[in-house]
Write a protein that holds these residues in place. Sequence first.
Motif, PDB file in Angstrom:
ATOM      1  N   ILE A   4       0.828  -1.204   0.000  1.00 34.27           N
ATOM      2  CA  ILE A   4       0.000   0.000   0.000  1.00 34.27           C
ATOM      3  C   ILE A   4       0.863   1.253   0.000  1.00 34.27           C
ATOM      4  O   ILE A   4       0.535   2.251  -0.652  1.00 34.27           O
ATOM      5  N   PHE A   5       2.010   1.210   0.692  1.00 33.38           N
ATOM      6  CA  PHE A   5       2.942   2.342   0.648  1.00 33.38           C
ATOM      7  C   PHE A   5       3.500   2.516  -0.755  1.00 33.38           C
ATOM      8  O   PHE A   5       3.631   3.637  -1.260  1.00 33.38           O
ATOM      9  N   ARG A   6       3.825   1.389  -1.390  1.00 33.43           N
ATOM     10  CA  ARG A   6       4.340   1.439  -2.748  1.00 33.43           C
ATOM     11  C   ARG A   6       3.278   1.991  -3.699  1.00 33.43           C
ATOM     12  O   ARG A   6       3.587   2.788  -4.595  1.00 33.43           O
ATOM     13  N   LEU A   7       2.022   1.573  -3.493  1.00 38.48           N
ATOM     14  CA  LEU A   7       0.933   2.055  -4.337  1.00 38.48           C
ATOM     15  C   LEU A   7       0.751   3.563  -4.196  1.00 38.48           C
ATOM     16  O   LEU A   7       0.593   4.277  -5.194  1.00 38.48           O
ATOM     17  N   GLN A 120      -8.387  -6.497  -3.567  1.00 38.75           N
ATOM     18  CA  GLN A 120      -8.333  -6.806  -4.994  1.00 38.75           C
ATOM     19  C   GLN A 120      -8.095  -5.549  -5.819  1.00 38.75           C
ATOM     20  O   GLN A 120      -7.306  -5.555  -6.775  1.00 38.75           O
ATOM     21  N   LEU A 121      -8.768  -4.461  -5.429  1.00 36.87           N
ATOM     22  CA  LEU A 121      -8.585  -3.188  -6.142  1.00 36.87           C
ATOM     23  C   LEU A 121      -7.133  -2.723  -6.040  1.00 36.87           C
ATOM     24  O   LEU A 121      -6.533  -2.303  -7.037  1.00 36.87           O
ATOM     25  N   ASN A 122      -6.564  -2.797  -4.834  1.00 38.40           N
ATOM     26  CA  ASN A 122      -5.171  -2.358  -4.640  1.00 38.40           C
ATOM     27  C   ASN A 122      -4.204  -3.182  -5.480  1.00 38.40           C
ATOM     28  O   ASN A 122      -3.230  -2.659  -6.031  1.00 38.40           O
ATOM     29  N   THR A 123      -4.470  -4.490  -5.577  1.00 34.95           N
ATOM     30  CA  THR A 123      -3.599  -5.367  -6.367  1.00 34.95           C
ATOM     31  C   THR A 123      -3.609  -4.962  -7.838  1.00 34.95           C
ATOM     32  O   THR A 123      -2.553  -4.879  -8.487  1.00 34.95           O
ATOM     33  N   GLU A 124      -4.802  -4.717  -8.380  1.00 33.43           N
ATOM     34  CA  GLU A 124      -4.906  -4.311  -9.782  1.00 33.43           C
ATOM     35  C   GLU A 124      -4.285  -2.937 -10.004  1.00 33.43           C
ATOM     36  O   GLU A 124      -3.599  -2.703 -11.003  1.00 33.43           O
ATOM     37  N   LEU A 125      -4.537  -2.006  -9.064  1.00 27.02           N
ATOM     38  CA  LEU A 125      -3.949  -0.670  -9.192  1.00 27.02           C
ATOM     39  C   LEU A 125      -2.427  -0.735  -9.148  1.00 27.02           C
ATOM     40  O   LEU A 125      -1.740  -0.043  -9.910  1.00 27.02           O
ATOM     41  N   LEU A 126      -1.887  -1.569  -8.258  1.00 27.22           N
ATOM     42  CA  LEU A 126      -0.439  -1.708  -8.145  1.00 27.22           C
ATOM     43  C   LEU A 126       0.148  -2.231  -9.450  1.00 27.22           C
ATOM     44  O   LEU A 126       1.189  -1.750  -9.920  1.00 27.22           O
ATOM     45  N   LYS A 127      -0.522  -3.192 -10.065  1.00 24.92           N
ATOM     46  CA  LYS A 127      -0.062  -3.761 -11.336  1.00 24.92           C
ATOM     47  C   LYS A 127      -0.024  -2.679 -12.420  1.00 24.92           C
ATOM     48  O   LYS A 127       0.973  -2.513 -13.118  1.00 24.92           O
ATOM     49  N   ILE A 128      -1.122  -1.933 -12.537  1.00 21.55           N
ATOM     50  CA  ILE A 128      -1.221  -0.937 -13.611  1.00 21.55           C
ATOM     51  C   ILE A 128      -0.293   0.239 -13.373  1.00 21.55           C
ATOM     52  O   ILE A 128       0.388   0.710 -14.297  1.00 21.55           O
ATOM     53  N   ARG A 367      -6.192 -13.783  -2.530  1.00 16.66           N
ATOM     54  CA  ARG A 367      -6.497 -13.478  -3.923  1.00 16.66           C
ATOM     55  C   ARG A 367      -6.935 -14.734  -4.665  1.00 16.66           C
ATOM     56  O   ARG A 367      -7.867 -14.711  -5.456  1.00 16.66           O
ATOM     57  N   PHE A 368      -6.257 -15.827  -4.382  1.00 14.75           N
ATOM     58  CA  PHE A 368      -6.547 -17.092  -5.052  1.00 14.75           C
ATOM     59  C   PHE A 368      -7.962 -17.552  -4.739  1.00 14.75           C
ATOM     60  O   PHE A 368      -8.667 -18.076  -5.587  1.00 14.75           O
ATOM     61  N   ALA A 369      -8.383 -17.349  -3.483  1.00 22.81           N
ATOM     62  CA  ALA A 369      -9.694 -17.817  -3.036  1.00 22.81           C
ATOM     63  C   ALA A 369     -10.755 -16.724  -3.104  1.00 22.81           C
ATOM     64  O   ALA A 369     -11.848 -16.890  -2.581  1.00 22.81           O
TER      65      ALA A 369
END
Length: 501
Positions: A4-7, A120-128, A367-369
Amino acid sequence: MNDIFRLKELCTNRSVLYVEDEKDLRFTLGKYLEKLFEKVVLAADGEEGLQKYTEDDFDLVITDISMPKKDGMVMSKDIKNISQSQEIMIISAYSEPEYFLDAIRIGVDGFILKPVEFTQLNTELLKIMTKIEMVMTLEAYNSSLERLVEEKTKREHTLELEKIKNQKRVMVSLIELIEKRDSYTAGHSIRVANYCKIIAEKMGYDKSNCELIYEAGILHDIGKIGIPDTVLLKPGKFTDQEYQLIKQHVDVGVDVLKNIPMYKGIVDVISHHHERFDGSGYPHGIKGDEIPKLARIMIVADAFDAMTTNRIYKKKKSISEALDELKSLSGIQFHPEVVAVVVKALENIEIDDEISQMPQSELEKERFAYFYKDQITGAFNQTYLENILREYKVQEKRCDMYAVNLHGLGNYNKRYGWDNGDELLAEVSRYLNDKYKSSILFRVHGDRFILLNCLKSKLDLDDFDKIDFLNTHNIGIEISEVYSGKFKNDNIEKLMESIYN
C-alpha cells in the motif's frame, strides 16, 4: 503493508477518471481514490466520461460496463481510438468470459468484479501503476538519450552504462509485476529461462543468443498480467471460453514489449512459444522449420517445466518420465533437433520437490480464493475444498477433516427469518475460525461446516455447549470425523458426496 505504501508512492502526481453510474459506489470509491491519486475526476455515465476525458489528461481510466447513454466498453473503445496507450481498468458485475475477451481485445489493462474488495482493487492498481511508471521511465530515458545525441556529446561510454542500468531496472520492474500477480507464474518463468539458456548453450548458440533467450524466458508469460484473476487464478479446469482468454496472453505480452527497443529481439521468441511442430499450436499456427529457432527451444523448456512441477489436477512427472514424454512427442509437438539435445542437457537437472500451483503467501491465498468464499459466512466454499483435496492427492499429504453439523437451524429460520439465520451462521463461522486458527474452514452445506487440518485432540464438543448464542436458541452441534490419514488414491467425488449427504 509495504504494497500500500508502494501504491501511494506510484499514485503520487497521477490522475484518474472514474466513471460509474451507481451514485453510492461512485462516492465511496471516489473518496478512496482521492487518498491515493493527486487528481480524481468522477463521471456518471460513458457519455459524460468521454467528454471529461477529451477535456483533460489522465494516467488511468476506471469504468463500469453497464451504464446509461454510453456503456463502459463503448467508451473504452472511443478512448483507445483517441489514445491507444491509455491505461484502462474495468470494474463490473459481469464475470462471463466474453466480457473479458472484449476487454482484452480493446486493450483494457485490468478487470475486477463487483462487489469491490479493496485488497483486490489495490492489487490491480499496483499492477497498472507499476506498468505506468515503467513506461514513464523508458520515455524519460529515451528523451534524455535523444537530447544527448543531438548535443553530440562524447559520453558514449557513460551512456552505454546508463543503458545497461536502465535495462536491468526495467527487467526488475517487469519481474516484480509478474510476482505481484502470481508467484507460480514468476517461478515458472525463472525456471523456463534457466532451462532455455542451458539448452541453447548445449546447442552451440553464442553468448548473445543465450542471454537473449534467457531474457525471453523471464518475460515469456508477461502477457498474463492482462488476464483477469477470475481466469488466471482459477484452481479448476478452464472452459473453452476461458481457454481462449488464456491464449490471449501471447498477444498481450507482445503488445507490452514490442514498443520497448531493448526487447525487440525477444518479441519474436515470445510470440511463438505456444506453436507446435505439427502446426496445431497458437497464435499463428505455423509448423516445423517455420518456427523461429530460439522459440523452438522455449517451447520444449516451457513444456518440461509444466511436466515436472505439481499441478492441481496432475502429479508431476519425474525427470526421466518427462524426457520420455518429450521424446514421444518429438516431431509432433516439439522440434526433433531440440529434443535430441534436451534429453542430455536436462537429464541431471535438480528440481525443487515443493513447487506447487497452490498459493504460498497469505495475500496470494486471499487473492486465489477471492471467488471461492461463501458470501454469507466468509468461510471457503465446497469448490475450493475440492481443489485443495486434489492438491493433497497429488502430493500425498496427510488429511485430517471433521464435519461440524448444526441442528435446529431450520426451526430458527422459520421463527426468526432467513436474514437472522444467515447472521447466526456467520457467527458460528467466526467462532470456528477464532477457535481453530491452524485449520481451514469451509461451508459445504446449508448447516454444515468442514474443518481441514484439525487434530482430533483439539476438538472439544464441550466448548460448543458453552456458546451462549447457540444455547439460547436451542441450536445443537454434532462433530464427526470425515477423513484422517495420508491422502492417496481415495475417490474425491465419493468423499465429497459423503460430506454433502
